[in-house]
Design a protein around this motif. Sequence first.
Motif, PDB file in Angstrom:
ATOM      1  N   GLN A   8      -0.597   5.578   1.824  1.00 24.76           N
ATOM      2  CA  GLN A   8       0.345   4.606   1.282  1.00 24.76           C
ATOM      3  C   GLN A   8      -0.277   3.216   1.398  1.00 24.76           C
ATOM      4  O   GLN A   8      -0.911   2.896   2.401  1.00 24.76           O
ATOM      5  N   ARG A   9      -0.085   2.401   0.382  1.00 25.27           N
ATOM      6  CA  ARG A   9      -0.659   1.054   0.348  1.00 25.27           C
ATOM      7  C   ARG A   9       0.406   0.002   0.658  1.00 25.27           C
ATOM      8  O   ARG A   9       1.600   0.262   0.546  1.00 25.27           O
ATOM      9  N   MET A  10      -0.055  -1.184   1.019  1.00 21.84           N
ATOM     10  CA  MET A  10       0.854  -2.292   1.334  1.00 21.84           C
ATOM     11  C   MET A  10       1.791  -2.598   0.157  1.00 21.84           C
ATOM     12  O   MET A  10       2.939  -2.972   0.357  1.00 21.84           O
ATOM     13  N   LYS A  11       1.297  -2.423  -1.068  1.00 18.56           N
ATOM     14  CA  LYS A  11       2.131  -2.705  -2.238  1.00 18.56           C
ATOM     15  C   LYS A  11       3.314  -1.743  -2.354  1.00 18.56           C
ATOM     16  O   LYS A  11       4.248  -1.996  -3.111  1.00 18.56           O
ATOM     17  N   ASP A  12       3.283  -0.645  -1.586  1.00 21.63           N
ATOM     18  CA  ASP A  12       4.377   0.337  -1.612  1.00 21.63           C
ATOM     19  C   ASP A  12       5.541  -0.044  -0.694  1.00 21.63           C
ATOM     20  O   ASP A  12       6.554   0.647  -0.680  1.00 21.63           O
ATOM     21  N   GLU A  18      10.143  -9.148  -2.009  1.00 24.34           N
ATOM     22  CA  GLU A  18       8.866  -9.816  -2.259  1.00 24.34           C
ATOM     23  C   GLU A  18       7.729  -8.806  -2.116  1.00 24.34           C
ATOM     24  O   GLU A  18       7.230  -8.579  -1.016  1.00 24.34           O
ATOM     25  N   PRO A  19       7.306  -8.192  -3.232  1.00 24.01           N
ATOM     26  CA  PRO A  19       6.246  -7.183  -3.140  1.00 24.01           C
ATOM     27  C   PRO A  19       4.925  -7.790  -2.680  1.00 24.01           C
ATOM     28  O   PRO A  19       4.649  -8.969  -2.909  1.00 24.01           O
ATOM     29  N   VAL A  20       4.136  -6.968  -2.019  1.00 26.52           N
ATOM     30  CA  VAL A  20       2.794  -7.376  -1.595  1.00 26.52           C
ATOM     31  C   VAL A  20       1.874  -7.151  -2.794  1.00 26.52           C
ATOM     32  O   VAL A  20       1.809  -6.054  -3.332  1.00 26.52           O
ATOM     33  N   VAL A  21       1.183  -8.199  -3.215  1.00 24.73           N
ATOM     34  CA  VAL A  21       0.384  -8.112  -4.443  1.00 24.73           C
ATOM     35  C   VAL A  21      -1.078  -8.460  -4.170  1.00 24.73           C
ATOM     36  O   VAL A  21      -1.434  -8.896  -3.081  1.00 24.73           O
ATOM     37  N   GLU A  31      -4.236  -7.917  -0.964  1.00 26.04           N
ATOM     38  CA  GLU A  31      -3.405  -7.533   0.189  1.00 26.04           C
ATOM     39  C   GLU A  31      -2.581  -6.290  -0.136  1.00 26.04           C
ATOM     40  O   GLU A  31      -2.390  -5.417   0.703  1.00 26.04           O
ATOM     41  N   GLY A  32      -2.097  -6.164  -1.356  1.00 28.04           N
ATOM     42  CA  GLY A  32      -1.315  -5.011  -1.773  1.00 28.04           C
ATOM     43  C   GLY A  32      -2.111  -3.723  -1.817  1.00 28.04           C
ATOM     44  O   GLY A  32      -1.550  -2.635  -1.692  1.00 28.04           O
ATOM     45  N   GLU A  33      -3.418  -3.825  -1.998  1.00 31.09           N
ATOM     46  CA  GLU A  33      -4.279  -2.643  -2.050  1.00 31.09           C
ATOM     47  C   GLU A  33      -4.692  -2.152  -0.668  1.00 31.09           C
ATOM     48  O   GLU A  33      -5.237  -1.059  -0.536  1.00 31.09           O
TER      49      GLU A  33
END
Length: 137
Positions: free
Chosen positions: A33-37, A42-45, A48-50
């Motif tokens: 699972q990635r941070m963007k999940d 406020e989604p992580v983009v 940082e999201g990857e």
Amino acid sequence: MKAVNITLTFNGQTEEAFNFYKSVFGGEFIHIQRMKDIPGPEPVVGAEGEKILHVALPIGGAVLNGMDIPQGRPQSNRGDNFMITLETESEDETTKIFNGLAEGGFVMMPLAQQFWATYFGMVKDKFGIQWMLSYIK
């Protein structure tokens, strides 16, 4: 207690490290699972999201877990970039162990319900060992 496993922490190299471990030990990831999940307003983009929020690779009778340290938190240092992960059998057991480990230590993340666990917390004990406690109904 259900299980005791190890979680390795990295500064953005979790995916590379775990692909390496998979090539050495074999098997397949049972979770990635990635941070963007992370759910929320406020989604992580971006880069940082990857980053990896959680990855799990079974090895023998245990599971090797991994995660990237989120931006804004103290970075991992090679050689002490691990946490002992305890999978508990109840909220009561989780609270008892967490409070015991926190005595004289430092609460990194208080016990609370999370989207991935019924009850979860992180603590560094008075000897500097980092623990994650997780109860899933």
